[in-house]
Write a protein that holds these residues in place. Structure first.
Motif, mmCIF file in Angstrom:
data_model
loop_
_atom_site.group_PDB
_atom_site.id
_atom_site.type_symbol
_atom_site.label_atom_id
_atom_site.label_comp_id
_atom_site.label_asym_id
_atom_site.label_seq_id
_atom_site.Cartn_x
_atom_site.Cartn_y
_atom_site.Cartn_z
ATOM 1 N N ALA A 172 49.499 38.653 44.776
ATOM 2 C CA ALA A 172 49.646 37.913 43.526
ATOM 3 C C ALA A 172 48.751 36.678 43.508
ATOM 4 O O ALA A 172 48.098 36.369 42.503
ATOM 5 C CB ALA A 172 51.111 37.512 43.311
ATOM 6 N N LEU A 173 48.701 35.952 44.630
ATOM 7 C CA LEU A 173 47.867 34.750 44.691
ATOM 8 C C LEU A 173 46.389 35.074 44.760
ATOM 9 O O LEU A 173 45.551 34.267 44.341
ATOM 10 C CB LEU A 173 48.290 33.882 45.869
ATOM 11 C CG LEU A 173 49.351 32.822 45.553
ATOM 12 C CD1 LEU A 173 48.832 31.834 44.531
ATOM 13 C CD2 LEU A 173 50.648 33.447 45.060
ATOM 14 N N LEU A 174 46.034 36.260 45.263
ATOM 15 C CA LEU A 174 44.637 36.700 45.207
ATOM 16 C C LEU A 174 44.202 36.854 43.753
ATOM 17 O O LEU A 174 43.103 36.433 43.364
ATOM 18 C CB LEU A 174 44.473 38.021 45.964
ATOM 19 C CG LEU A 174 43.079 38.660 45.898
ATOM 20 C CD1 LEU A 174 42.029 37.720 46.478
ATOM 21 C CD2 LEU A 174 43.073 40.001 46.632
ATOM 22 N N LEU A 175 45.073 37.447 42.945
ATOM 23 C CA LEU A 175 44.791 37.569 41.520
ATOM 24 C C LEU A 175 44.627 36.191 40.881
ATOM 25 O O LEU A 175 43.687 35.952 40.107
ATOM 26 C CB LEU A 175 45.919 38.349 40.839
ATOM 27 C CG LEU A 175 45.871 38.403 39.305
ATOM 28 C CD1 LEU A 175 44.624 39.133 38.830
ATOM 29 C CD2 LEU A 175 47.136 39.092 38.766
ATOM 30 N N ALA A 176 45.541 35.270 41.209
ATOM 31 C CA ALA A 176 45.469 33.928 40.622
ATOM 32 C C ALA A 176 44.169 33.224 41.001
ATOM 33 O O ALA A 176 43.546 32.546 40.170
ATOM 34 C CB ALA A 176 46.672 33.100 41.081
ATOM 35 N N THR A 177 43.746 33.391 42.237
ATOM 36 C CA THR A 177 42.510 32.745 42.683
ATOM 37 C C THR A 177 41.302 33.298 41.935
ATOM 38 O O THR A 177 40.402 32.547 41.528
ATOM 39 C CB THR A 177 42.328 32.943 44.197
ATOM 40 O OG1 THR A 177 43.478 32.436 44.870
ATOM 41 C CG2 THR A 177 41.092 32.225 44.697
ATOM 42 N N LEU A 178 41.266 34.616 41.748
ATOM 43 C CA LEU A 178 40.146 35.228 41.019
ATOM 44 C C LEU A 178 40.105 34.751 39.570
ATOM 45 O O LEU A 178 39.032 34.498 39.016
ATOM 46 C CB LEU A 178 40.262 36.753 41.082
ATOM 47 C CG LEU A 178 40.063 37.376 42.466
ATOM 48 C CD1 LEU A 178 40.340 38.873 42.427
ATOM 49 C CD2 LEU A 178 38.646 37.105 42.968
ATOM 50 N N VAL A 179 41.286 34.619 38.959
ATOM 51 C CA VAL A 179 41.337 34.113 37.578
ATOM 52 C C VAL A 179 40.781 32.701 37.509
ATOM 53 O O VAL A 179 39.959 32.370 36.646
ATOM 54 C CB VAL A 179 42.780 34.159 37.037
ATOM 55 C CG1 VAL A 179 42.879 33.421 35.700
ATOM 56 C CG2 VAL A 179 43.241 35.599 36.864
#
Length: 455
Positions: A172-179
């Motif tokens: 989930a935090l990987l997604l947030a970082t990419l965003v």
């Protein structure tokens, strides 16, 4: 005829391996969370300049103060869910999660409304330098509007770790970082007709990233059939259960008090630093961002110790707690020593990642080298406090932490500032952590004497 052989009981893995199984995904998760903030600061510093970094830094201690509230709630929920999970009672874990969600939603909505109204006045009271007050106000209001997403995401990651699932928050935090990696620069330059939002670009990006990460995490739980996945059972559990809330608050309020004391200290220190101009504020913001990375292993070790202690208590294995503490302290000493050495050597390069102006970068480098070693003391304290918290002992360790911050660190900072100026303020942080470690070691030794003897 000989009786059939009894199969040997499974051998428990060594504690260091159990630590790492939880700690490594948690470290990566928290690293991704920090990466988003660091990237935002890099974008602001190199695309907009020192004033943009200072505008974001001006509100950070206030937002940390607000997050301290949900961090305490998440800690209380994590301990109760971990104990229920260790005892093999998933329905109880779901009930705790439902009450925690109800509290977090209520709290975040109150913060959102009150914060948006009072943000300008609060920043003015903190002595935010006039050149950055307008941008800092916009930045603050955007972050506060995203409070429900931030609070619920923080709670969801804590709850997931409590049941031994540290990988879903990582994704989930990987997604947030990419965003954040994509959105912040696009909003700064106003790409494809988007409005140019200045320093607030980072706040908008962070709020959007938290919302998308929370949605993905819940979807993933639902797809995997996670015991705490959104569904009829969890929706029915989202209510204010008086008994569970009291138990959560008994653990969470002392934890929040310790975090609140740290946040209050940050606000007071920021007020003193603001008097030296926005270049000092920008240097403070850059060092705060970098120190978040330095503190990451210490904070993650403390959370891991809490979860393992809660599981041991739920399974009726309280005699294992001293070994959990000892293993955590040794792991922390090894990891954090390596981190501190790297920071000392690479400090000029690290501050240069965020700050472009040479004089501000030099100031930040000096500050980073002054405070970095304090994380060694922090590591020992977080593990000892984490083990005691996981067992349900929270009040005395929390009061000692509050005393170290408010009665030692702040007076020491005031005294050192009067004699050494801005540099004296920085020395108070590591010295306060050292004092906290001494007090927590004494508290742990007294607490340990009440435990049953190891088998």
């Amino acid at each position: 005829m000989s009786p059939p052989a009894t199969p040997a009981p499974p051998v428990a893995p060594p504690l260091w391996r159990t630590y790492l199984a939880l700690l490594v995904p948690m470290l990566l998760t928290n690293a991704l969370q920090l990466a988003a903030g660091t990237l935002d600061n890099i974008y602001l510093g190199h695309m907009l300049g020192t004033q943009a970094v200072a505008a974001a830094a001006a509100f950070f201690p206030v937002f940390f103060l607000l997050l301290a509230l949900v961090m305490g709630l998440a800690t209380g929920a994590m301990v109760l869910i971990g104990q229920a999970w260790g005892a093999g009672r998933p329905q109880q874990a779901r009930a705790v999660a439902g009450s925690a969600v109800a509290l977090a939603l209520t709290l975040s909505l109150l913060v959102m409304v009150a914060g948006v109204i009072f943000a300008p006045r609060l920043l003015a009271v903190l002595g935010t330098p006039a050149p950055i007050l307008g941008e800092a106000t916009v930045y603050a209001r955007v972050l506060l509007l995203g409070a429900p997403a931030f609070f619920l995401l923080w709670l969801a990651t804590a709850v997931s770790r409590a049941v031994g699932d540290a990988k879903t928050p990582l994704h989930a935090l990987l997604l947030a970082t990419l965003v954040g990696l994509l959105c912040t620069p696009l909003l700064i330059v106003g790409w494809a007709g988007l409005p140019r939002m200045g320093a607030a670009s980072a706040a908008v990006s962070a709020a959007l990233a938290a919302l998308l990460a929370l949605a993905w995490l819940l979807w993933r739980w639902h797809r995997l059939g996670h015991p705490l996945a959104p569904g009829h059972d969890l929706l029915r559990a989202i209510r204010f259960d008086g008994g569970l809330i009291r138990s959560m608050l008994r653990i969470g309020v002392p934890s929040s008090l310790q975090m609140l004391s740290l946040a209050i200290a940050e606000i007071v220190l920021l007020g003193w630093i603001n008097r030296h101009g926005y270049t000092a504020t920008a240097a403070y913001g850059a060092v705060n961002q970098l120190m978040s990375w330095v503190q990451l292993p210490a904070m993650s070790l403390g959370i891991t110790a809490t979860i393992l202690a809660a599981h041991a208590m739920g399974a009726g294995r309280a005699a294992r707690l001293p070994a959990i503490a000892r293993t955590g302290v040794l792991l922390g000493a090894a990891m954090l020593s390596a981190v501190v050495v790297l920071v000392m050597v690479l400090a000029p390069w690290l501050t240069g990642l965020i700050l472009a102006a040479p004089e501000v970068r030099e100031l930040a480098t000096l500050q980073l080298r002054t405070v970095a070693w304090g994380v060694l003391a922090m590591g020992g304290s977080t593990v000892l406090v984490g083990v005691m918290r996981g067992s349900g002992t929270v009040l005395l360790p929390a009061l000692l932490g509050v005393s170290a911050v408010l009665l030692l660190e702040l007076p020491l900072a005031m005294w050192l500032q009067a004699r050494h100026g801005l540099h004296g303020v920085w020395w108070a942080w590591p010295l306060g952590l050292l004092a906290m470690l001494v007090m927590q070691v004494a508290c742990f030794a007294r607490w340990r004497r009440r435990l049953p003897a190891a088998a």
